[in-house]
Design a protein around this motif. Structure first.
Motif: not given
Length: 148
Positions: A1-11, A60-65, A67-68, A73-83
């Motif tokens: 699922m690293n492709w989600l992180l790459v997509l998030h960073i590029v967007a 606006t579409p890139i912003a939505l992409l 955020i989605i 990434v958050f749902v798949v990797h379960h990265n939870i913290g105060i940060w």
């Protein structure tokens, strides 16, 4: 699922670039009614419509992409913290800045007497500060200590 992180960073990268570029473009094409002799009527009309086109069809579409993809990434990797809460708060401020930039484009199109160039500068500075803060929070993942 690293492709989600790459997509998030590029967007996010493209979104931030557009949020910095659009105020500069808008400040350069402030609707004062004056144009140089080199400008033809058609090219002036295209330049005046470009900020809205870039905002509605790209930013606006890139912003939505972004955020989605970030949510996934958050749902798949379960990265939870105060940060993460701090990052999401900064992203909400970035979305507010995005919305205010859209309102600024609308105000500039109507030709109001509002000082558009100052607000364009403020929007670009705010975007840079928010992106820098998001990057710092994500990369440093600081430990926030609660006060007893």
């Amino acid at each position: 699922m690293n492709w989600l992180l790459v997509l998030h960073i590029v967007a996010l990268l493209f979104w931030a670039a557009l949020l910095v570029y659009l105020p500069a473009l808008l400040a350069g094409t402030v609707y004062t009614g004056s144009s140089s002799t080199a400008d033809t009527e058609g090219s002036l009309a295209v330049r005046e419509k470009l900020p809205r086109l870039l905002f509605t069809h790209f930013a606006t579409p890139i912003a939505l992409l972004s955020i989605i993809a970030g949510t996934l990434v958050f749902v798949v990797h379960h990265n939870i913290g105060i940060w993460l809460i701090v990052k999401l708060t900064l992203v909400v401020l970035l979305v507010i800045n995005h919305t205010l930039l859209g309102l600024l484009i609308l105000r500039a199109e109507t030709g109001s007497s509002m000082p558009v160039r100052r607000w364009c500068f403020a929007s670009a500075v705010m975007t840079c500060m928010l992106i820098a803060a998001v990057l710092w929070v994500v990369l440093a993942k600081p430990v926030f200590v609660s006060v007893p």
